[in-house]
Scaffold this motif. Sequence first.
Motif, PDB file in Angstrom:
ATOM      1  N   LEU A  62      44.211  94.461   8.383  1.00 50.52           N
ATOM      2  CA  LEU A  62      43.240  93.668   9.125  1.00 50.52           C
ATOM      3  C   LEU A  62      42.014  93.339   8.284  1.00 50.52           C
ATOM      4  CD1 LEU A  62      43.392  95.372  12.623  1.00 50.52           C
ATOM      5  CD2 LEU A  62      44.685  93.428  11.758  1.00 50.52           C
ATOM      6  N   LYS A  63      41.601  94.280   7.433  1.00 48.63           N
ATOM      7  CA  LYS A  63      40.441  94.017   6.577  1.00 48.63           C
ATOM      8  C   LYS A  63      40.727  92.885   5.590  1.00 48.63           C
ATOM      9  CE  LYS A  63      38.946  98.843   6.806  1.00 48.63           C
ATOM     10  NZ  LYS A  63      38.738 100.082   6.019  1.00 48.63           N
ATOM     11  N   LEU A  64      41.942  92.887   5.046  1.00 47.54           N
ATOM     12  CA  LEU A  64      42.280  91.812   4.117  1.00 47.54           C
ATOM     13  C   LEU A  64      42.449  90.486   4.837  1.00 47.54           C
ATOM     14  CD1 LEU A  64      44.761  93.581   1.668  1.00 47.54           C
ATOM     15  CD2 LEU A  64      42.504  92.673   1.130  1.00 47.54           C
ATOM     16  N   ILE A  65      42.976  90.522   6.061  1.00 46.97           N
ATOM     17  CA  ILE A  65      43.087  89.285   6.835  1.00 46.97           C
ATOM     18  C   ILE A  65      41.696  88.722   7.116  1.00 46.97           C
ATOM     19  CG2 ILE A  65      43.792  88.349   9.074  1.00 46.97           C
ATOM     20  CD1 ILE A  65      46.105  90.310   9.042  1.00 46.97           C
ATOM     21  N   ALA A  66      40.736  89.608   7.259  1.00 45.71           N
ATOM     22  CA  ALA A  66      39.373  89.167   7.550  1.00 45.71           C
ATOM     23  C   ALA A  66      38.667  88.617   6.332  1.00 45.71           C
ATOM     24  CB  ALA A  66      38.579  90.330   8.136  1.00 45.71           C
ATOM     25  N   ALA A  67      39.244  88.804   5.151  1.00 48.21           N
ATOM     26  CA  ALA A  67      38.610  88.304   3.930  1.00 48.21           C
ATOM     27  C   ALA A  67      38.599  86.783   3.929  1.00 48.21           C
ATOM     28  CB  ALA A  67      39.338  88.842   2.707  1.00 48.21           C
ATOM     29  N   GLY A  69      38.993  84.682   1.358  1.00 46.70           N
ATOM     30  CA  GLY A  69      39.852  84.018   0.396  1.00 46.70           C
ATOM     31  C   GLY A  69      41.315  83.999   0.802  1.00 46.70           C
ATOM     32  N   PHE A  70      41.984  82.959   0.341  1.00 44.78           N
ATOM     33  CA  PHE A  70      43.415  82.842   0.639  1.00 44.78           C
ATOM     34  C   PHE A  70      44.245  83.965   0.007  1.00 44.78           C
ATOM     35  CE2 PHE A  70      47.621  81.288  -0.651  1.00 44.78           C
ATOM     36  CZ  PHE A  70      48.175  81.024   0.583  1.00 44.78           C
ATOM     37  N   PRO A  71      44.000  84.387  -1.258  1.00 44.84           N
ATOM     38  CA  PRO A  71      44.824  85.459  -1.845  1.00 44.84           C
ATOM     39  C   PRO A  71      44.757  86.755  -1.042  1.00 44.84           C
ATOM     40  CG  PRO A  71      43.595  84.326  -3.558  1.00 44.84           C
ATOM     41  CD  PRO A  71      43.063  83.826  -2.263  1.00 44.84           C
ATOM     42  N   GLU A  72      43.552  87.135  -0.596  1.00 44.68           N
ATOM     43  CA  GLU A  72      43.436  88.352   0.205  1.00 44.68           C
ATOM     44  C   GLU A  72      44.165  88.203   1.534  1.00 44.68           C
ATOM     45  OE1 GLU A  72      40.968  86.810  -1.229  1.00 44.68           O
ATOM     46  OE2 GLU A  72      40.236  88.209  -2.764  1.00 44.68           O
ATOM     47  N   LYS A  73      43.978  87.043   2.163  1.00 39.03           N
ATOM     48  CA  LYS A  73      44.668  86.821   3.434  1.00 39.03           C
ATOM     49  C   LYS A  73      46.189  86.874   3.252  1.00 39.03           C
ATOM     50  CE  LYS A  73      41.252  84.050   5.932  1.00 39.03           C
ATOM     51  NZ  LYS A  73      41.207  84.860   7.153  1.00 39.03           N
ATOM     52  N   ARG A  74      46.665  86.326   2.162  1.00 37.30           N
ATOM     53  CA  ARG A  74      48.117  86.322   1.936  1.00 37.30           C
ATOM     54  C   ARG A  74      48.653  87.749   1.828  1.00 37.30           C
ATOM     55  NH1 ARG A  74      50.412  83.108  -3.175  1.00 37.30           N
ATOM     56  NH2 ARG A  74      49.060  84.624  -4.215  1.00 37.30           N
ATOM     57  N   ILE A  75      47.976  88.633   1.063  1.00 42.13           N
ATOM     58  CA  ILE A  75      48.403  90.031   0.972  1.00 42.13           C
ATOM     59  C   ILE A  75      48.254  90.721   2.323  1.00 42.13           C
ATOM     60  CG2 ILE A  75      47.861  92.266  -0.073  1.00 42.13           C
ATOM     61  CD1 ILE A  75      49.321  90.494  -1.947  1.00 42.13           C
ATOM     62  N   TYR A  77      48.369  89.392   5.394  1.00 41.30           N
ATOM     63  CA  TYR A  77      49.409  88.981   6.333  1.00 41.30           C
ATOM     64  C   TYR A  77      50.779  89.518   5.915  1.00 41.30           C
ATOM     65  CZ  TYR A  77      46.615  85.878   9.249  1.00 41.30           C
ATOM     66  OH  TYR A  77      45.711  85.384  10.144  1.00 41.30           O
ATOM     67  N   LEU A  78      51.028  89.576   4.615  1.00 43.33           N
ATOM     68  CA  LEU A  78      52.298  90.133   4.157  1.00 43.33           C
ATOM     69  C   LEU A  78      52.407  91.607   4.543  1.00 43.33           C
ATOM     70  CD1 LEU A  78      54.919  89.758   2.587  1.00 43.33           C
ATOM     71  CD2 LEU A  78      53.669  90.291   0.475  1.00 43.33           C
ATOM     72  N   LEU A 147      49.863  80.839   7.162  1.00 46.50           N
ATOM     73  CA  LEU A 147      49.955  82.306   7.127  1.00 46.50           C
ATOM     74  C   LEU A 147      49.930  82.875   8.539  1.00 46.50           C
ATOM     75  CD1 LEU A 147      47.605  83.222   4.131  1.00 46.50           C
ATOM     76  CD2 LEU A 147      50.095  83.310   4.184  1.00 46.50           C
ATOM     77  N   GLY A 148      49.042  82.352   9.377  1.00 43.99           N
ATOM     78  CA  GLY A 148      48.979  82.836  10.753  1.00 43.99           C
ATOM     79  C   GLY A 148      50.261  82.563  11.519  1.00 43.99           C
TER      80      GLY A 148
END
Length: 896
Positions: A62-67, A69-75, A77-78, A147-148
């Motif tokens: 959830l913390k990375l989804i909240a970032a 940037g797209f790279p953080e969101k991608r990791i 969500y993965l 991603l969502g």
Amino acid sequence: MIRAIRACKTAAEERAVVRKECASIRAAVSDNDNDYRHRNLAKLMFIHMLGYPTHFGQMECLKLIAAPGFPEKRIGYLGLMLLLDERQEVLMLVTNSLKQYAPTFPFLFLTVTHMYLVEEGISGPFETDIVIICRDLNHSNQYIVGLGLCALGNICSAEMARDLAPEVERLLQFRDPNIRKKAALCSIRIVKKVPELAENFVNPVVSLLKEKHHGVLLTGIQLCADLCNHSEEALEYFRKKCTEGLVKVLKDVVNSPYAPEYDISGIADPFLHIRLLRLLRVLGHGDADASDSMSDILAQVATKTESNKNAGNAILYECVETIMSIEDVSGLRVLAINILGRFLSNRDNNIRYVALNMLMKAVSVDDQAVQRHRATILECVKDSDASIRKRALELIYLLVNESNVKALTKELIDYLQVSDQDFKGDLTAKICSIVEKLSPDKIWYIDQMLKVLSEAGNHVKDEVWHALIVVITNASNLHGYTVRALYKAIQKSTDQETLVRVAVWCIGEYGDMLVNNIGMLNLEDPITVTENDAVDVVENAIKHHMSDLTTRAMCLVALLKLSSRFPSCSQRIKDIVAQSKGSLLLELQQRSIEIDSIIEKHQNIRSALVERMPVLDEATFSGRKAGSILAATVTTSLTPANGIAASAAAPLVDLLDLGADEPAAAAPTSSAGNFLQDLLDVGTSSFSAQSGTTQAQKSSTDVLLDLLSIGSPPPQNSSSAPDILSLTQENKTSISPLDSLSSTTMPSAQTSSTAMMDLLDGFGSSAPLPEGNGPAYPPIVAFESSSLKLTFNFSKQPGSPQTTQIEANFTNKSSDVYTNFIFQAAVPKFLQLHLEPASSNTLPVIDNGSITQKLRVTNSQHGKLKFFQENDPCHIFVMLREMDVVVPGSNLEFSV
């Protein structure tokens, strides 16, 4: 980390490395390390794939989804899709992150989210980040929206589906085709989770079916198919609105020029071909108009698609399945079956297997079209692949009918000679079933069965050769032909057990016809067989090392019959039989001794004893084989496990008509007083010697009382039970069981207990019963102790055999008065019990009166339920005495 894990040589080393890495990741989580959060989550995903627990890192997703940037969101969500599933409570936050409600109610959303994070032990300024997550589906960056949608399509729960369905429906009209494609895939997940939402997607999906982009068109077609499966209204809607459009799309795809983007093996987008054909199959099934509109394009696909590539074969298979599923178009079906016939000639085993599967479905639709490929299917029966052989054999079994049974059976029997041992069992079973079901005449049936027995007799089931013997006995004009054919067959093949059994049986029955060439047919040549030759066959069979107990026992019986049919070989047969007297197998030893005794000592009855078997009823055998034994075959007597005839059963056996389905037995062979010994299977070894002694009577009564745990036996002079259970004193002589079986008269001692033996018309003599209120039966003392005595008096009303009247009499044998007296009884479910009120609820002291209470028991299964079993002779007796008697006033409770 990955190199360290791969370098581990043992599981213990791997666990040590994983523990070390997990500890490091936990420390980073506690320190709120933002720089290496994405690397730590990547490590957690690898550890998760190895099977180790990673629940402590779920909030990192959830913390990375909240970032931002797209790279953080991608990791993020993965990790969300890999580490979590729809059952995780953390998804409650993800739902809010994906929804658009946060901008509308930001304060409430942030408060709830912050409380959840604090409860999880996570601190930090995440409010702004989570507000950004809430706008992911409405983000200006289409890749973040994608991603969502990917996350939603993989881990969507029913609650998430209901909340986010409007957003996904809106994204179906998004400008970018990739977002529309992902939205369609996400819609499929939503419809599966919440089928009632299907109607929301019916209108948007129509526009997807008009897309030029193949990716969007593929997902739209799949969504349309799922909507049709979940909703009949959607199915009818698409039939009217979309059938013509789908046919046009398929025609454009079939006639489209070369496009490198979609080309596979020279075929333009075979995946779209297959999806379109499957959807057309759904729309055309059960609808004649839709089927007519798509018949031309199906014929075009079937004729223009190349079959030399795997992609083309896949399209042809789907086309064939669509043709067989839509409404009747005979020309198309013939074309489809011809395509399957070409599949059978393909070298690829998978293609042949699916063709055989489809042909099995097509047999019920167009049998004649499938029959044209019979020769090719027969070749598949001989294939080296076991799965193809079995499937082809099942298809051949479906193709056999009266017109081709001889040709197909000949082909199968010829292949039986060279088939693998593993396949002979299945092949033999199918051949036998075909011959038995479709044989045109008995001589053909016998010929084919003898061929099967000669080639694969060890694989033939017992029911098959039993049926063959039944057919032989019914074909009186073929007895000579059959025994000669079996004699010839057994000369060539002695290792087929079933063939040996049938041959031995027939030689025993019709050996004289074999020797004298009786019943010769025009199609057979005479053979010379002497009496010694016939005996040689049986002797060789009984001495063969592969012969089992059943075969050797049949040989002994055949030798007994031949001893009467061939008097000149009687001494030789006697010598052969005598060799089995010392057999270690009890069955052979007993048979040989009995047969030797018959040959040597009972010459006068031997010829009558070994007469030919009567004609066996084929209908009765077929009923037994199907598991439904005919009423004529039901035995008329019942022998319990102790070997004593069932006619000596107690009156309790038929107390409630539990044995009403048993016919009246012959006159009993022992005194009625011994019914407890027969019923409980006790004292039978000394039955004959001590039938007239009081000790036997006392012993049997004691055993019953001990078995039921109701105390010591009552005094002989205070109860009528001893009169029921006692032996008649006038009959002092012992009765041999064998002598009594052969006797046609009843001993005089048994006449005194006729009423007891015929308590409810179940056993005993058929003497007329007294008229009036019903037959009178002797009372039974059901319970007796130092303080209470319970006696049952029985009666039955004329014209109502299923109802038994019982009067219970309670007598106090102590000097205490029992108050609040209650009697309770329980019966099995098939019985109905009616308890009338007792005469009083106070039981006076001894000799001052008693309590009476009437019971009425009705057997709902009168004449139907067979309750008396051979292996449980005391079952009825115990069931009738499973009653509880409770006297609350005196704390007296006992079981009867």
